[in-house]
Design a protein around this motif. Structure first.
Motif, PDB file in Angstrom:
ATOM      1  N   ILE A   1      -5.624  -1.441  12.204  1.00 49.76           N
ATOM      2  CA  ILE A   1      -4.388  -2.111  11.800  1.00 49.76           C
ATOM      3  C   ILE A   1      -3.688  -2.614  13.066  1.00 49.76           C
ATOM      4  O   ILE A   1      -3.525  -1.862  14.032  1.00 49.76           O
ATOM      5  CB  ILE A   1      -3.453  -1.159  11.031  1.00 49.76           C
ATOM      6  N   SER A   2      -3.301  -3.872  13.063  1.00 48.56           N
ATOM      7  CA  SER A   2      -2.591  -4.427  14.214  1.00 48.56           C
ATOM      8  C   SER A   2      -1.100  -4.176  14.077  1.00 48.56           C
ATOM      9  O   SER A   2      -0.518  -4.338  12.998  1.00 48.56           O
ATOM     10  CB  SER A   2      -2.851  -5.929  14.326  1.00 48.56           C
TER      11      SER A   2
ATOM     12  N   ASN B   1       5.089   5.357   7.974  1.00 50.75           N
ATOM     13  CA  ASN B   1       5.037   5.027   6.555  1.00 50.75           C
ATOM     14  C   ASN B   1       4.265   3.730   6.326  1.00 50.75           C
ATOM     15  O   ASN B   1       3.471   3.625   5.385  1.00 50.75           O
ATOM     16  CB  ASN B   1       6.465   4.902   6.021  1.00 50.75           C
ATOM     17  N   ALA B   2       4.493   2.736   7.187  1.00 50.91           N
ATOM     18  CA  ALA B   2       3.788   1.459   7.050  1.00 50.91           C
ATOM     19  C   ALA B   2       2.285   1.633   7.263  1.00 50.91           C
ATOM     20  O   ALA B   2       1.467   1.045   6.536  1.00 50.91           O
ATOM     21  CB  ALA B   2       4.355   0.450   8.044  1.00 50.91           C
ATOM     22  N   LEU B   3       1.905   2.452   8.237  1.00 46.79           N
ATOM     23  CA  LEU B   3       0.486   2.672   8.490  1.00 46.79           C
ATOM     24  C   LEU B   3      -0.186   3.404   7.328  1.00 46.79           C
ATOM     25  O   LEU B   3      -1.360   3.136   7.009  1.00 46.79           O
ATOM     26  CB  LEU B   3       0.300   3.475   9.782  1.00 46.79           C
ATOM     27  N   ARG B   4       0.530   4.319   6.685  1.00 48.74           N
ATOM     28  CA  ARG B   4      -0.056   5.045   5.551  1.00 48.74           C
ATOM     29  C   ARG B   4      -0.327   4.124   4.373  1.00 48.74           C
ATOM     30  O   ARG B   4      -1.214   4.384   3.561  1.00 48.74           O
ATOM     31  CB  ARG B   4       0.885   6.184   5.112  1.00 48.74           C
ATOM     32  N   HIS B   5       0.441   3.055   4.264  1.00 45.33           N
ATOM     33  CA  HIS B   5       0.345   2.195   3.084  1.00 45.33           C
ATOM     34  C   HIS B   5      -0.313   0.841   3.381  1.00 45.33           C
ATOM     35  O   HIS B   5      -0.285  -0.043   2.539  1.00 45.33           O
ATOM     36  CB  HIS B   5       1.733   1.964   2.491  1.00 45.33           C
TER      37      HIS B   5
ATOM     38  N   THR C   1       7.789  -4.655   8.843  1.00 46.34           N
ATOM     39  CA  THR C   1       7.098  -5.311   7.730  1.00 46.34           C
ATOM     40  C   THR C   1       5.616  -5.016   7.799  1.00 46.34           C
ATOM     41  O   THR C   1       5.005  -5.094   8.870  1.00 46.34           O
ATOM     42  CB  THR C   1       7.320  -6.834   7.762  1.00 46.34           C
ATOM     43  N   ASP C   2       5.039  -4.663   6.648  1.00 44.05           N
ATOM     44  CA  ASP C   2       3.593  -4.420   6.603  1.00 44.05           C
ATOM     45  C   ASP C   2       2.959  -5.326   5.555  1.00 44.05           C
ATOM     46  O   ASP C   2       3.647  -5.942   4.728  1.00 44.05           O
ATOM     47  CB  ASP C   2       3.292  -2.946   6.282  1.00 44.05           C
ATOM     48  N   THR C   3       1.641  -5.417   5.615  1.00 46.65           N
ATOM     49  CA  THR C   3       0.880  -6.222   4.652  1.00 46.65           C
ATOM     50  C   THR C   3       0.120  -5.316   3.698  1.00 46.65           C
ATOM     51  O   THR C   3      -0.984  -5.636   3.262  1.00 46.65           O
ATOM     52  CB  THR C   3      -0.106  -7.147   5.387  1.00 46.65           C
ATOM     53  N   GLY C   4       0.733  -4.179   3.383  1.00 49.36           N
ATOM     54  CA  GLY C   4       0.033  -3.165   2.604  1.00 49.36           C
ATOM     55  C   GLY C   4       0.244  -3.255   1.113  1.00 49.36           C
ATOM     56  O   GLY C   4       0.317  -4.345   0.538  1.00 49.36           O
ATOM     57  N   GLU C   5       0.348  -2.095   0.496  1.00 50.51           N
ATOM     58  CA  GLU C   5       0.315  -1.983  -0.961  1.00 50.51           C
ATOM     59  C   GLU C   5       1.500  -2.633  -1.653  1.00 50.51           C
ATOM     60  O   GLU C   5       1.393  -3.092  -2.788  1.00 50.51           O
ATOM     61  CB  GLU C   5       0.264  -0.497  -1.352  1.00 50.51           C
ATOM     62  N   GLY C   6       2.643  -2.644  -0.983  1.00 50.22           N
ATOM     63  CA  GLY C   6       3.842  -3.164  -1.624  1.00 50.22           C
ATOM     64  C   GLY C   6       4.434  -2.167  -2.604  1.00 50.22           C
ATOM     65  O   GLY C   6       3.850  -1.112  -2.890  1.00 50.22           O
TER      66      GLY C   6
ATOM     67  N   GLY D   1      -5.176  -4.748   8.025  1.00 49.55           N
ATOM     68  CA  GLY D   1      -3.821  -5.213   7.786  1.00 49.55           C
ATOM     69  C   GLY D   1      -3.014  -5.310   9.075  1.00 49.55           C
ATOM     70  O   GLY D   1      -3.518  -5.101  10.175  1.00 49.55           O
ATOM     71  N   ALA D   2      -1.739  -5.623   8.914  1.00 44.19           N
ATOM     72  CA  ALA D   2      -0.874  -5.812  10.076  1.00 44.19           C
ATOM     73  C   ALA D   2       0.514  -5.244   9.792  1.00 44.19           C
ATOM     74  O   ALA D   2       1.002  -5.270   8.654  1.00 44.19           O
ATOM     75  CB  ALA D   2      -0.760  -7.294  10.428  1.00 44.19           C
ATOM     76  N   VAL D   3       1.129  -4.734  10.849  1.00 38.61           N
ATOM     77  CA  VAL D   3       2.508  -4.236  10.796  1.00 38.61           C
ATOM     78  C   VAL D   3       3.286  -4.931  11.902  1.00 38.61           C
ATOM     79  O   VAL D   3       2.835  -4.968  13.059  1.00 38.61           O
ATOM     80  CB  VAL D   3       2.575  -2.703  10.966  1.00 38.61           C
ATOM     81  N   THR D   4       4.449  -5.477  11.559  1.00 36.04           N
ATOM     82  CA  THR D   4       5.274  -6.211  12.516  1.00 36.04           C
ATOM     83  C   THR D   4       6.670  -5.609  12.567  1.00 36.04           C
ATOM     84  O   THR D   4       7.269  -5.322  11.527  1.00 36.04           O
ATOM     85  CB  THR D   4       5.387  -7.699  12.137  1.00 36.04           C
ATOM     86  N   VAL D   5       7.163  -5.440  13.798  1.00 36.82           N
ATOM     87  CA  VAL D   5       8.540  -4.983  14.002  1.00 36.82           C
ATOM     88  C   VAL D   5       9.317  -6.158  14.589  1.00 36.82           C
ATOM     89  O   VAL D   5       9.060  -6.577  15.726  1.00 36.82           O
ATOM     90  CB  VAL D   5       8.604  -3.759  14.925  1.00 36.82           C
TER      91      VAL D   5
END
Length: 380
Positions: free
Chosen positions: A248-249, A279-283, A306-311, A288-292
């Motif tokens: 995950i980036s 929390n973002a990494l778990r989901h 913001t994450d690109t996960g499950e929503g 996927g990607a996580v942005t701060v």
């Protein structure tokens, strides 16, 4: 449903306080009337005679003794006719006033007894005695409402805590019984499972303590000017290794015209950002990607994870900050979280004068958690 004390108040009866107040007021009125009578009957005629002598009418004064008697009689009659009804009316008004006060005090006393007995639904109504009593009634009702909310939260938290502890305790008990019966081998795998469950209980106890301290205002904050983008970059750096292991980036970006520090607790804000990133990494699934994103605006600084996960679906979104809330109970229980991270984060952000909100466009479309930190010192 909440009930008002006045709706349950029985027929008013004489209270010792009301009796004492009425007797004291009546005594004051009676003494005042007696003083007026003595002044009019004894002092008045003498003053009248003295005035005649002073004005050179001493001879006439000697012959006006009967006028003094008439003056005394008329004064006494006038005071009797006017004074006794006035005393009666004053007594009635005093009775009405103290009866109203007595009822109000009785309602407050009954309400306090209800609260002491654990009935936090009780409310007192305005007595119409003025803004002071209205303010007292409002303050009492606010106190009862807050106690009701605290009691409800306590009961819910104990129920949730018992539910959360059930799984690791059952696992520990099952494995220990299996070891005693020889069904389960005491090997490295069993040891790791037991340690994992113990770790889960320790994390749960730690998170409960942190959440309680944050919600009750017991968290010691050291507010200093901090650059939120730098705190965000440090939080991202702390999870880079775990993110890379999950493919995950994680990136940190900053926008805005001017970098403006805000007053926050560096350690606590780092804890909040760490919770949100974990929390973002778990989901977020692999790839996927996580942005701060830190944005500097004139009125406030916002930090959005913001994450690109499950929503999160619309029906679950309002509850994400509740204790132990999990949108997908079956899967969440195995992800290592205590279910308190978001609740702790929200309480810590609010303790520093900010706000934390969650948004999502729906399942499979990612989630955003937005921290807003205004440019002012948080109020205690």
């Amino acid at each position: 449903m909440s009930a008002t004390v006045s709706e349950r108040t029985h027929r008013w009866s004489w209270s010792p306080l009301t009796v004492r107040l009425m007797l004291a007021q009546t005594a004051v009125l009676a003494i005042g009337l007696i003083i007026v009578v003595i002044t009019a009957v004894l002092v008045g005629p003498r003053m009248f005679h003295h005035e005649l002598v002073e004005t050179g009418h001493a001879d006439e004064a000697l012959g006006l003794v009967h006028l003094e008697d008439a003056f005394r009689s008329v004064s006494l009659t006038a005071l009797t006719i006017g004074g006794l009804p006035a005393l009666y009316l004053a007594g009635m008004l005093t009775f009405y006033l103290y009866r109203t006060i007595g009822r109000s005090l009785a309602s407050f006393s009954a309400a306090a007894g209800e609260v002491a007995a654990g009935n936090y639904d009780v409310r007192v109504t305005s007595t119409g005695l003025g803004p002071e009593f209205d303010s007292l009634a409002s303050s009492f009702n606010d106190m009862a409402a807050k106690l009701d909310a605290v009691d409800t939260t306590r009961r819910q938290m104990l129920a949730d805590l018992a539910h959360e502890m059930r799984t690791p305790l059952a696992s520990l008990k099952g494995h220990l019984e299996g070891i005693e019966d020889g069904v389960v081998q005491w090997d490295e795998r069993t040891t790791s499972i037991l340690y994992a469950q113990i770790t889960r209980l320790e994390r749960l106890a730690r998170d409960i303590r942190q959440l309680t301290a944050a919600e009750e205002g017991m968290t010691h904050l050291q507010l200093t000017p901090q650059d939120p983008s730098r705190l965000a970059a440090q939080a991202v750096a702390a999870v880079q290794q775990d993110a890379a292991a999950q493919d995950i980036s994680v990136t940190s970006i900053s926008t805005g015209m001017e970098v403006t520090p805000v007053l926050v607790d560096r350690e606590r804000m780092g804890q909040v950002l760490g919770n949100l990133l974990e929390n973002a990494l778990r989901h977020t699934p692999p790839g996927g990607a996580v942005t701060v994103h830190t944005d500097y605006a004139p009125e406030a600084v916002t930090v959005t994870v913001t994450d690109t996960g499950e929503g999160i679906s619309e029906e679950h979104l309002p509850h994400v900050f509740e204790r132990f809330y999990r949108a997908n109970t079956g899967r969440e229980a195995h992800r290592g979280g205590s279910g308190l991270g978001l609740a702790i984060s929200k309480s810590l952000v609010e303790a520093q004068g900010g706000s934390l909100e969650a948004t999502s466009e729906g399942p499979g479309r990612g989630t955003s958690f937005r921290i807003r930190l205004p440019h002012h010192t948080p109020t205690d």
